[in-house]
Design a protein around this motif. Structure first.
Motif, short mmCIF file in Angstrom:
data_model
loop_
_atom_site.label_atom_id
_atom_site.label_comp_id
_atom_site.label_asym_id
_atom_site.label_seq_id
_atom_site.Cartn_x
_atom_site.Cartn_y
_atom_site.Cartn_z
N PRO A 42 0.84 -1.22 0.00
CA PRO A 42 0.00 0.00 0.00
C PRO A 42 0.87 1.26 0.00
CG PRO A 42 -0.79 -1.57 1.62
CD PRO A 42 0.51 -2.09 1.14
N GLY A 43 0.51 2.20 -0.87
CA GLY A 43 1.21 3.46 -0.93
C GLY A 43 2.35 3.51 -1.93
N PHE A 44 2.65 2.37 -2.57
CA PHE A 44 3.75 2.33 -3.54
C PHE A 44 3.27 1.70 -4.83
CE2 PHE A 44 5.71 2.07 0.67
CZ PHE A 44 6.63 3.11 0.61
N ARG A 45 3.79 2.24 -5.94
CA ARG A 45 3.49 1.59 -7.22
C ARG A 45 4.27 0.28 -7.32
NH1 ARG A 45 5.22 5.15 -11.74
NH2 ARG A 45 6.56 6.16 -10.19
N LYS A 46 3.69 -0.62 -8.12
CA LYS A 46 4.34 -1.91 -8.30
C LYS A 46 5.75 -1.71 -8.87
CE LYS A 46 3.49 -6.52 -10.20
NZ LYS A 46 2.57 -7.37 -10.99
N GLY A 47 6.74 -2.34 -8.22
CA GLY A 47 8.11 -2.23 -8.69
C GLY A 47 8.85 -1.06 -8.08
N MET A 48 8.17 -0.21 -7.30
CA MET A 48 8.79 0.99 -6.73
C MET A 48 8.87 0.93 -5.21
SD MET A 48 9.60 2.57 -9.42
CE MET A 48 10.14 4.15 -8.76
N VAL A 49 8.63 -0.25 -4.64
CA VAL A 49 8.74 -0.38 -3.18
C VAL A 49 10.21 -0.25 -2.79
CG1 VAL A 49 8.33 -1.90 -1.20
CG2 VAL A 49 6.74 -1.91 -3.14
N PRO A 50 10.55 0.54 -1.80
CA PRO A 50 11.95 0.69 -1.38
C PRO A 50 12.56 -0.66 -0.99
CG PRO A 50 10.59 2.39 -0.37
CD PRO A 50 9.65 1.44 -1.02
N MET A 51 13.79 -0.86 -1.40
CA MET A 51 14.46 -2.13 -1.12
C MET A 51 14.55 -2.40 0.38
SD MET A 51 15.76 -4.90 -2.16
CE MET A 51 16.15 -4.74 -3.91
N SER A 52 14.69 -1.32 1.18
CA SER A 52 14.78 -1.50 2.64
C SER A 52 13.53 -2.17 3.20
CB SER A 52 15.00 -0.16 3.33
OG SER A 52 13.94 0.75 3.03
N LEU A 53 12.34 -1.81 2.64
CA LEU A 53 11.09 -2.43 3.09
C LEU A 53 10.97 -3.87 2.62
CD1 LEU A 53 8.48 0.47 2.63
CD2 LEU A 53 9.54 -0.36 4.74
N VAL A 54 11.42 -4.12 1.37
CA VAL A 54 11.39 -5.48 0.83
C VAL A 54 12.27 -6.39 1.68
CG1 VAL A 54 11.97 -6.93 -1.16
CG2 VAL A 54 10.92 -4.69 -1.52
N LYS A 55 13.48 -5.89 2.03
CA LYS A 55 14.39 -6.70 2.86
C LYS A 55 13.81 -6.94 4.24
CE LYS A 55 18.86 -5.54 0.78
NZ LYS A 55 20.19 -4.91 1.00
N LYS A 56 13.17 -5.89 4.80
CA LYS A 56 12.61 -6.03 6.15
C LYS A 56 11.52 -7.09 6.19
CE LYS A 56 10.52 -3.30 9.88
NZ LYS A 56 10.05 -1.96 10.31
N GLN A 57 10.68 -7.11 5.13
CA GLN A 57 9.54 -8.03 5.15
C GLN A 57 9.91 -9.42 4.63
OE1 GLN A 57 5.92 -6.36 3.75
NE2 GLN A 57 4.84 -8.30 3.61
N PHE A 58 10.78 -9.47 3.63
CA PHE A 58 11.03 -10.76 2.97
C PHE A 58 12.48 -11.24 3.07
CE2 PHE A 58 7.63 -8.62 0.52
CZ PHE A 58 6.60 -9.53 0.70
N GLY A 59 13.35 -10.42 3.64
CA GLY A 59 14.77 -10.74 3.63
C GLY A 59 15.11 -12.10 4.22
N THR A 60 14.56 -12.39 5.39
CA THR A 60 14.90 -13.65 6.06
C THR A 60 14.41 -14.86 5.26
OG1 THR A 60 14.82 -12.58 8.23
CG2 THR A 60 14.70 -14.98 8.18
N SER A 61 13.18 -14.81 4.77
CA SER A 61 12.63 -15.96 4.02
C SER A 61 13.40 -16.19 2.72
CB SER A 61 11.15 -15.77 3.73
OG SER A 61 10.93 -14.61 2.95
N VAL A 62 13.81 -15.08 2.06
CA VAL A 62 14.60 -15.22 0.83
C VAL A 62 15.97 -15.80 1.16
CG1 VAL A 62 15.79 -13.93 -1.00
CG2 VAL A 62 13.40 -13.41 -0.45
#
Length: 449
Positions: A42-62
C-alpha cells in the motif's frame, strides 16, 4: 564455502557444510531485486517499493530459500565429485541456526555409507540353469490353435462332442410342462462339452436338429452362478429361483472344421516362405515356444544367482539406526511399526541391489536408447506370441513399442529388463552352468512356494 566428510565408522559419516556471507550474498540480492518487481505494498506503485522495506519483510525468508538451494546444489556436487557411496539421502542433524541474526552458517548431516565388499564370479562357481523342455503336446496344441484360426463352421444335422447348439430354452414346472411366466430364451447358445456333469452332458449325445430334450442347467453347470446367469439371461441373484428342469428345442448345430495345414496357413503364421511343409512348420513353432521359455530360464537363473551370491557375500554391515531413519523418512505416513516390520526385508533387497550394481559395473553393462527400443519390441512380440501370433509385422511392433515408450514407468521397467537380460547373458558365460532339463509344469512349480 567449505564441505567436509568425517567418517564415524565404516558405514556412517557426518557431512559438514560451512557457508559464509560471500557464498550467498549475490544470490540473495538478485532474488530480492526480482521480488521487488512483483511485490505490492500500500502506498507504492508496483516495482517501486523501497528495497529496505522489501528486505525487512522478505529478507529472512529469501535468505533461507537461497541458502537451502545453494547448500543442496553444493552437497550433491560434493557427493558426486568425491564419489561418496551414500545410501538414501543426507539426514540433517539438529542445526542451531538463526537466519535473522547470523551471517555465517554451519550445517551437519548424517550420511549412511554403503558397506565395502567384493563380489566375483568365475568358472569355479556353479549355478543351476533350467532348460524347459518343449513337449510335443505343446507344439500340437499350438498347431491346433493356428488351424482353428483358419477354421470354417459348418451346419450339421447331428450333434458330436464339441459342437455348438442353438435353440429355444424354456423353463418347465414340476409336471414337466412349460412354466407360466418362467424363463424362455430364444436363440440360446450352448456347448455341452463344457458342462460339469457327465449325466447331463450325455443327454445331448447324438441329438439331431428339431429335437426337444429336457435337462437341468443348474446340475449341468454345477450351480455356477455366472454361467447360469449368462445362459438363462437373468441376474446372478435370481439364479437361485431357476434350479428346475428346462426344455431345449435344437434349432441349429454348428461344427468347427479346423483349417488345413497348408502353405497359406504357414505363410500367415510365420511369414511368406518361412516353412514349406508341415514338418518345417512344426519345427519353427517349437523354436518359437523355446525362445519364450529361454527368457523364463534366464529369469530363474538370476534368482538363483541372487541367492548364491547373497550367501557367498554374507551378511553386510549397515548403519542400522540411520537406515531406519531414512526408511521412516520415506514412509512417514506408515510410521515406525512399518519400519520395524519391513526393515530386514528391505536390507535383503538393498544387499542384492548393491551386489547387482557391482556386477553391472564389472561387466561394463550399459543401456543405450537402441537397447530400450529393441526391448520394447521384444516385450510386444512376447505379448503377441502369447496369443499365438508369431509373424507380427514390423510396423505393428513399432507402433506398440512407441506407445510403451511414452510412459515413464514403462521405460524404467524396460531399462531394468534390458540390464537383467544383458547381465544374465554375461554371467552365464562366466559361471559353470549346472544344466537341468525340466518340464514346463516342473518349472512352474518352482514359483509356487
Amino acid at each position: 564455502m567449505n564441505i567436509s566428510l568425517q567418517n564415524v565408522d565404516k558405514v556412517s559419516a557426518v557431512l559438514t557444510v560451512q557457508i559464509e556471507k560471500a557464498d550467498y550474498q549475490e544470490k540473495v540480492e538478485k532474488a530480492l531485486k526480482t521480488l521487488r518487481q512483483r511485490v505490492n505494498m500500500p502506498g507504492f506503485r508496483k516495482g517501486m517499493v523501497p528495497m529496505s522495506l522489501v528486505k525487512k519483510q522478505f529478507g529472512t525468508s529469501v535468505l533461507v530459500e537461497e541458502v537451502d538451494k545453494l547448500m543442496q546444489e553444493k552437497v550433491n556436487e560434493y557427493i558426486r565429485e568425491n564419489k561418496v557411496n551414500m545410501l538414501g539421502t543426507p539426514l540433517p542433524k539438529e542445526n542451531a541456526v538463526d537466519f535473522a541474526t547470523e551471517e555465517n552458517f554451519e550445517f551437519s548431516f548424517d550420511i549412511a555409507l554403503a558397506p565395502e565388499f567384493n563380489v566375483e564370479l568365475s568358472a569355479n562357481d556353479t549355478v543351476d540353469y533350467f532348460d524347459i523342455t518343449v513337449a510335443d503336446e505343446m507344439v500340437e496344441q499350438q498347431v491346433k490353435m493356428y488351424a482353428q484360426r483358419n477354421a470354417k463352421y459348418d451346419k450339421v444335422d447331428e450333434y458330436q462332442d464339441g459342437d455348438m447348439l442353438k435353440g429355444l430354452l424354456a423353463e418347465l414346472d414340476e409336471n414337466g410342462n412349460t412354466k407360466e411366466g418362467g424363463v424362455q430364451v430364444e436363440g440360446a447358445v450352448m456347448m455341452p462339452k463344457y458342462m460339469k456333469n457327465d449325466d447331463q452332458k450325455a443327454i445331448f449325445n447324438g441329438v439331431k436338429t428339431n429335437t426337444v430334450l429336457v435337462f437341468n442347467p443348474a446340475t449341468a453347470f454345477d450351480n455356477n452362478e455366472a454361467e447360469l446367469a449368462s445362459l438363462l439371461k437373468v441376474q446372478k441373484e435370481d439364479v437361485e429361483n431357476h434350479k428346475g428342469n428346462f426344455s431345449f428345442q435344437v434349432e441349429e448345430i454348428t461344427r468347427m472344421i479346423p483349417g488345413d495345414l497348408n502353405q497359406e496357413l504357414f505363410d500367415s503364421v510365420l511369414g511368406e516362405g518361412k516353412a514349406h511343409s508341415e514338418e518345417e512348420f512344426r519345427a519353427q513353432v517349437k523354436e518359437a515356444i523355446a525362445k519364450q521359455f529361454e527368457a523364463d530360464s534366464d529369469y530363474k537363473f538370476l534368482i538363483d544367482v541372487r541367492t548364491y551370491l547373497t550367501n557367498k557375500v554374507g551378511k553386510l554391515e549397515f548403519a542400522d539406526e540411520l537406515m531406519k531413519r531414512i526408511m521412516l523418512e520415506n514412509n512417514k505416513e506408515k510410521g515406525e511399526e512399518f519400519v520395524a516390520e519391513h526393515y530386514e526385508k528391505s536390507l535383503e533387497e538393498l544387499t542384492w541391489h548393491l551386489i547387482k550394481e557391482k556386477l553391472v559395473a564389472a561387466n561394463e553393462i550399459k543401456v543405450e536408447q537402441a537397447d530400450i527400443n529393441e526391448m520394447a519390441k521384444e516385450a510386444t512380440r512376447a505379448q503377441f506370441a502369447q496369443y499365438g501370433m508369431i509373424n507380427v509385422p514390423d510396423e505393428l511392433l513399432d507402433n506398440y513399442a512407441k506407445e510403451m515408450l511414452k510412459k515413464r514407468e514403462s521405460v524404467e521397467a524396460l531399462v531394468n529388463r534390458t540390464i537383467e537380460a544383458k547381465l544374465a547373458e554375461a554371467l552365464k558365460a562366466q559361471v559353470t552352468l549346472n544344466r537341468k532339463e525340466v518340464s514346463a509344469e516342473e518349472f512352474n512349480k518352482m514359483f509356487q512356494d
